[in-house]
Design a protein around this motif. Structure first.
Motif, PDB file in Angstrom:
ATOM      1  N   ASN A 176      -1.734   3.436  -5.332  1.00  0.00           N
ATOM      2  CA  ASN A 176      -0.728   2.820  -6.116  1.00  0.00           C
ATOM      3  C   ASN A 176       0.300   2.006  -5.655  1.00  0.00           C
ATOM      4  OD1 ASN A 176       0.428   5.130  -5.020  1.00  0.00           O
ATOM      5  ND2 ASN A 176       1.277   5.976  -6.531  1.00  0.00           N
ATOM      6  N   SER A 177       1.333   1.561  -6.197  1.00  0.00           N
ATOM      7  CA  SER A 177       2.116   0.903  -5.499  1.00  0.00           C
ATOM      8  C   SER A 177       3.286   1.373  -4.370  1.00  0.00           C
ATOM      9  CB  SER A 177       3.330   0.117  -6.455  1.00  0.00           C
ATOM     10  OG  SER A 177       2.482  -0.761  -7.184  1.00  0.00           O
ATOM     11  N   SER A 178       3.266   2.882  -4.699  1.00  0.00           N
ATOM     12  CA  SER A 178       4.113   3.513  -3.694  1.00  0.00           C
ATOM     13  C   SER A 178       3.379   4.011  -2.578  1.00  0.00           C
ATOM     14  CB  SER A 178       4.905   4.838  -4.442  1.00  0.00           C
ATOM     15  OG  SER A 178       4.024   5.432  -4.977  1.00  0.00           O
ATOM     16  N   PHE A 223      -2.309  -2.465  -9.752  1.00  0.00           N
ATOM     17  CA  PHE A 223      -1.034  -1.984 -10.045  1.00  0.00           C
ATOM     18  C   PHE A 223      -0.124  -3.183 -10.128  1.00  0.00           C
ATOM     19  CE2 PHE A 223      -3.283   1.890  -8.905  1.00  0.00           C
ATOM     20  CZ  PHE A 223      -2.487   2.700  -9.708  1.00  0.00           C
ATOM     21  N   THR A 224       1.094  -2.861 -10.881  1.00  0.00           N
ATOM     22  CA  THR A 224       2.050  -3.899 -10.854  1.00  0.00           C
ATOM     23  C   THR A 224       2.558  -3.805  -9.303  1.00  0.00           C
ATOM     24  OG1 THR A 224       3.376  -2.281 -11.810  1.00  0.00           O
ATOM     25  CG2 THR A 224       2.556  -3.977 -13.183  1.00  0.00           C
ATOM     26  N   ALA A 226       5.171  -3.733  -6.206  1.00  0.00           N
ATOM     27  CA  ALA A 226       6.356  -2.745  -5.923  1.00  0.00           C
ATOM     28  C   ALA A 226       7.684  -3.044  -6.578  1.00  0.00           C
ATOM     29  CB  ALA A 226       6.452  -2.520  -4.819  1.00  0.00           C
ATOM     30  N   SER A 230       8.768  -2.452 -14.183  1.00  0.00           N
ATOM     31  CA  SER A 230       7.865  -1.319 -14.755  1.00  0.00           C
ATOM     32  C   SER A 230       6.676  -0.981 -13.982  1.00  0.00           C
ATOM     33  CB  SER A 230       7.620  -1.501 -16.188  1.00  0.00           C
ATOM     34  OG  SER A 230       6.800  -2.725 -16.133  1.00  0.00           O
ATOM     35  N   SER A 231       6.314  -0.099 -13.766  1.00  0.00           N
ATOM     36  CA  SER A 231       5.197   0.711 -13.071  1.00  0.00           C
ATOM     37  C   SER A 231       3.994   0.820 -13.887  1.00  0.00           C
ATOM     38  CB  SER A 231       5.423   1.811 -12.092  1.00  0.00           C
ATOM     39  OG  SER A 231       4.362   2.395 -11.301  1.00  0.00           O
ATOM     40  N   GLU A 247       2.292   4.190 -15.466  1.00  0.00           N
ATOM     41  CA  GLU A 247       1.719   5.205 -14.472  1.00  0.00           C
ATOM     42  C   GLU A 247       2.310   6.340 -14.513  1.00  0.00           C
ATOM     43  OE1 GLU A 247       1.860   5.313  -9.388  1.00  0.00           O
ATOM     44  OE2 GLU A 247       2.606   3.681 -10.604  1.00  0.00           O
ATOM     45  N   ASP A 248       3.700   6.376 -14.942  1.00  0.00           N
ATOM     46  CA  ASP A 248       4.571   7.764 -14.982  1.00  0.00           C
ATOM     47  C   ASP A 248       3.953   8.806 -15.947  1.00  0.00           C
ATOM     48  OD1 ASP A 248       4.998   6.062 -17.006  1.00  0.00           O
ATOM     49  OD2 ASP A 248       7.457   6.421 -16.783  1.00  0.00           O
TER      50      ASP A 248
END
Length: 405
Positions: A176-178, A223-224, A226, A230-231, A247-248
């Protein structure tokens, strides 16, 4: 004689982005008014990797630059992942031809036990921090592997099991982005691993048609960026659909239809507002506006209507242009603001299945090749395939940053 391996590229972007090779920004974009020059070329080492077998049939499956731009990773049919470092003089090096021998040897080679389904870099990989120098791969009948790209050692595995308590192989993987989670796509199910907790602990999310999500084999995950507002992430499936999730909440937001073949790649734009999808035996890359998914925004043509191969595409650092390969050996460049064709160049004599732009320099990597079938009874005979040096190969290209460059 062992081939000489170049030194690793300088890590400081300011040092690397000299006047000869300017760093690509929103203001300093690739200039596609002229064909790029080939800086480095690799073919021979892919044909000498399988003793007592037809080495000429070891075709490449793709290529990906590392997030820090210091190296690139190739995947080939011999179940191997090879890492090549970018030389320090890449911005000033003289061009080479496909007829010449390999520019240099791979700095690292990882051998998997079975066919490689997918692979991806750790998003915050930086050569200055060895702990981040890893990439993930997934292969047939094996768990997900996390490899150290400095030593070539296996760091850890992420294991999923089916109802019979046997290893289930992921078909696609993505951080994921993080970079805290590793998402893996399977048949009608998605599993999410905590990056810092390898093993068999994971969250499982079934994908059933009943709730509007795409059931089937999950072929691609993206994934979008960072920096996006919006995630979200998108799942491409071989049942010709793409599903976008928040994602959330892990809830499906949209299901996109329109691909003529099974979806093989999904890719968000740099701002996260647009999604690009491509499929096998489908000549078009589709552009979707995530804010209004009622219809397709536009289509980008590529020569891929007659192959089941995964032909990847990429967006250059400024987010303005997209490059894609095809069966005709050409790389096509499209303007994403208008959806219009800008230029193209001959990258290989066979299928260009991989295209990857450098994260901040006006460079790109391409990979080519496809499976060839012998009509001879002697399948191991190397005489069956008399390949030229620009078939089953990988090349690094340098684009001009301006008409005066």
């Amino acid at each position: 004689m062992e081939e000489e391996k170049p030194e690793k590229v300088a890590i400081d972007e300011k040092e690397t982005g000299s006047e000869e090779c300017a760093v690509v920004t929103q203001e300093s974009q690739f200039w596609f008014g002229a064909a790029p020059v080939r800086l480095y070329h690799f073919a021979d080492q892919f044909r000498n990797s399988r003793p007592n077998k037809n080495n000429n049939n070891n075709f490449l499956k793709g290529v990906k630059w590392s997030p820090d731009g210091s190296c690139f990773l190739t995947c080939s049919d011999d179940n191997s992942l090879r890492l090549f470092y970018l030389p320090e003089d890449a911005c000033t090096a003289e061009h080479t031809s496909a007829a010449s021998s390999d520019s240099y040897g791979a700095g690292l080679m990882v051998n998997e036990g079975e066919s490689v389904y997918d692979y991806c870099w750790y998003p915050y990989m930086h050569a200055a921090d060895p702990t981040t120098c890893v990439f993930a791969s997934t292969t047939r009948d094996h768990p997900i592997h996390l490899w150290d790209c400095v030593t070539g050692q296996l760091r850890c595995t992420y294991r999923a099991y089916d109802a019979m308590d046997e290893i289930a192989a992921a078909l696609s993987v993505s951080f994921n982005s993080s970079a805290t989670k590793l998402f893996a796509g399977y048949n009608k199910v998605m599993r999410v691993f905590d990056v810092h907790r390898p093993g068999r602990d994971y969250a499982e999310y079934p994908l059933a048609k009943g709730d509007g999500t795409s059931a089937g084999l999950v072929s691609s995950i993206c994934f979008t960026p960072a920096q996006a507002q919006s995630s979200m992430f998108a799942l491409g499936s071989y049942n010709q659909t793409t599903t976008v999730y928040a994602e959330d909440t892990m809830e499906p937001l949209y299901v996109l239809y329109g691909q003529e073949g099974g979806v093989t790649q999904v890719l968000f734009s740099k701002d996260g507002n647009y999604l690009y999808t491509g499929g096998r035996k489908d000549p078009y890359i589709l552009c979707w506006d995530i804010r209004n998914t009622v219809s397709i925004l536009y289509k980008l043509y590529r020569s891929s209507e007659n192959t089941n191969q995964r032909i990847s595409f990429d967006i250059e650092p400024s987010g303005r242009y997209l490059g894609t390969g095809g069966q005709d050996g050409l790389v096509h460049i499209y303007d994403l603001q208008s959806g219009q064709w800008v230029s193209g160049f001959q990258a290989a004599a066979d299928t260009v299945n991989g295209m990857s732009f450098h994260p901040y320099l006006p460079l790109a990597a391409s990979s080519s090749g496809h499976r060839r079938f012998s009509m001879s009874d002697d399948d191991d005979s190397e005489e069956n395939f008399n390949l030229t040096s620009d078939e089953n190969c990988c090349s690094i290209w340098r684009f001009f940053s301006s008409p005066e460059a």
